[in-house]
Scaffold this motif. Structure first.
Motif, short mmCIF file in Angstrom:
data_model
loop_
_atom_site.label_atom_id
_atom_site.label_comp_id
_atom_site.label_asym_id
_atom_site.label_seq_id
_atom_site.Cartn_x
_atom_site.Cartn_y
_atom_site.Cartn_z
N HIS A 1 0.82 -1.20 0.00
CA HIS A 1 0.00 0.00 0.00
C HIS A 1 0.86 1.26 0.00
N HIS A 2 0.41 2.24 -0.79
CA HIS A 2 1.09 3.53 -0.85
C HIS A 2 0.14 4.60 -0.31
N THR A 3 0.65 5.57 0.39
CA THR A 3 -0.16 6.69 0.83
C THR A 3 -0.36 7.64 -0.33
N GLY A 4 -1.34 8.52 -0.19
CA GLY A 4 -1.61 9.48 -1.26
C GLY A 4 -0.43 10.37 -1.56
N GLU A 5 0.40 10.65 -0.53
CA GLU A 5 1.54 11.52 -0.73
C GLU A 5 2.70 10.81 -1.41
N HIS A 6 2.69 9.50 -1.42
CA HIS A 6 3.80 8.74 -2.00
C HIS A 6 3.29 7.79 -3.09
N ARG A 7 2.33 8.25 -3.87
CA ARG A 7 1.78 7.42 -4.94
C ARG A 7 2.83 7.24 -6.04
N PRO A 8 2.99 6.00 -6.54
CA PRO A 8 3.98 5.76 -7.59
C PRO A 8 3.68 6.57 -8.85
N ALA A 9 4.73 6.90 -9.58
CA ALA A 9 4.56 7.68 -10.80
C ALA A 9 3.75 6.92 -11.84
N SER A 10 3.92 5.60 -11.92
CA SER A 10 3.19 4.79 -12.89
C SER A 10 2.81 3.45 -12.26
N GLU A 11 1.64 2.95 -12.66
CA GLU A 11 1.15 1.68 -12.12
C GLU A 11 0.52 0.85 -13.22
N TYR A 12 0.25 -0.41 -12.88
CA TYR A 12 -0.24 -1.38 -13.86
C TYR A 12 -1.01 -2.44 -13.08
N GLY A 13 -2.17 -2.85 -13.60
CA GLY A 13 -2.95 -3.83 -12.85
C GLY A 13 -4.23 -4.24 -13.57
N ILE A 14 -5.30 -4.43 -12.78
CA ILE A 14 -6.58 -4.89 -13.30
C ILE A 14 -7.67 -3.92 -12.83
N ALA A 15 -8.84 -3.99 -13.48
CA ALA A 15 -9.93 -3.10 -13.13
C ALA A 15 -11.27 -3.79 -13.34
N LEU A 16 -12.26 -3.35 -12.57
CA LEU A 16 -13.62 -3.85 -12.70
C LEU A 16 -14.55 -2.65 -12.71
N LEU A 17 -15.44 -2.60 -13.71
CA LEU A 17 -16.30 -1.44 -13.92
C LEU A 17 -17.75 -1.91 -14.03
N SER A 18 -18.69 -1.10 -13.52
CA SER A 18 -20.09 -1.53 -13.49
C SER A 18 -21.04 -0.35 -13.66
N ARG A 19 -22.07 -0.55 -14.45
CA ARG A 19 -23.16 0.41 -14.52
C ARG A 19 -24.14 0.24 -13.36
N TYR A 20 -24.02 -0.89 -12.65
CA TYR A 20 -24.86 -1.14 -11.49
C TYR A 20 -24.12 -0.73 -10.23
N PRO A 21 -24.84 -0.35 -9.18
CA PRO A 21 -24.17 0.04 -7.94
C PRO A 21 -23.44 -1.13 -7.30
N VAL A 22 -22.29 -0.85 -6.71
CA VAL A 22 -21.48 -1.86 -6.03
C VAL A 22 -21.75 -1.76 -4.53
N GLN A 23 -22.16 -2.88 -3.94
CA GLN A 23 -22.42 -2.93 -2.50
C GLN A 23 -21.12 -3.02 -1.71
#
Length: 263
Positions: free
Chosen positions: A93-115
């Motif tokens: 985990h990185h804090t907001g003040e020490h966020r990496p310059a570049s990142e790479y990973g996965i994502a999940l997106l939804s038109r429905y609300p996420v509980q």
């Protein structure tokens, strides 16, 4: 409801040359997402602030293009895959003040609300290992990138559904253990559960390891002449009825997008 899993390949567009790609065109990426028109979109190989993709947040670009209500990006490494990188996201985990310059990973997106959102770290089983290069007749020591899964509990027209997105390693034994770990974590959630993503394995293996039912069986890789199904949509429990499934070649990526339409 339309569910799509798509290895984005950082938004690059494949050419006829092996291993080569055109520069990332964000407008082309937006058009591809709009054409797919997903209600739920699982993405792998997603860039954030990478120079090769114009320092854009590709999860945000895709979310805007599809009109997502909720989305989550989980970085698995900081830096650039295949070059200099370190652990990130659910693994470090990185804090907001020490966020990496570049990142790479996965994502999940939804038109429905996420509980609820759940992050599942799947660290590399082996930080480094040797592979044999037959052409050079020698072994090469390489580092394996860390992996992760995202799980969302969605409020859909069919009721609550858990959907997990993951991108597993291409190392056969390690990939099996990672899929077993994802399945174990999902065992704590009630049915129905959809497990999707790029598993880097084909044939009956994903079904045999998870015990889940495949909902779409189409070759997805490589995009130009698909020979194997690396991308999967699996179901545990009783879910909505599938009315159509297909693998679609888009203007971006070296994978086909795997699409499942539910009644």
């Amino acid at each position: 409801m339309r569910l799509v899993t798509f290895n984005l390949w950082s938004g690059r567009a494949a050419t006829s040359g092996a291993g080569r790609a055109k520069p990332v065109d964000l407008d082309l990426l937006r058009a591809a997402i709009r054409e797919l028109d997903p209600d739920v979109l699982a993405l792998q190989e997603v860039d954030r602030r990478q120079s090769r993709s114009h320092h854009a947040d590709l999860a945000e670009v895709a979310a805007e293009a599809m009109g997502a209500r909720d989305h989550r990006f989980v970085p698995t490494l900081a830096g650039t895959p295949g070059a200099m990188w370190s652990l990130s996201g659910p693994l470090h985990h990185h804090t907001g003040e020490h966020r990496p310059a570049s990142e790479y990973g996965i994502a999940l997106l939804s038109r429905y609300p996420v509980q609820h959102w759940y992050d599942v770290p799947l660290p590399a089983i082996r930080p480094s290992f040797k592979v044999m290069l037959p052409v050079l007749r020698q072994h090469l020591t390489v580092g394996e990138e860390p992996r992760a899964a995202i799980v969302a509990r969605l409020d859909t027209p069919f009721g609550a559904i858990a959907i997990a997105n993951t991108h597993l390693t291409w190392i056969p034994g390690s990939g099996i253990r990672q899929l077993q770990e994802v399945t174990r974590v999902l065992g704590e959630l009630g049915d129905p559960v959809l497990l999707v993503g790029d598993f880097n394995m084909w044939g009956p293996l994903p079904r045999m390891i998870t015990g889940y039912r495949p909902l779409a069986e189409h070759r997805t890789y490589p995009a130009a002449k698909p020979k194997r199904q690396l991308d999967h949509v699996l179901l545990r429990g009783r879910g909505p009825a599938v009315v159509n499934s297909r693998a679609v070649r888009m203007a971006v990526s070296d994978h086909l997008a795997l699409v499942v339409d539910f009644a």
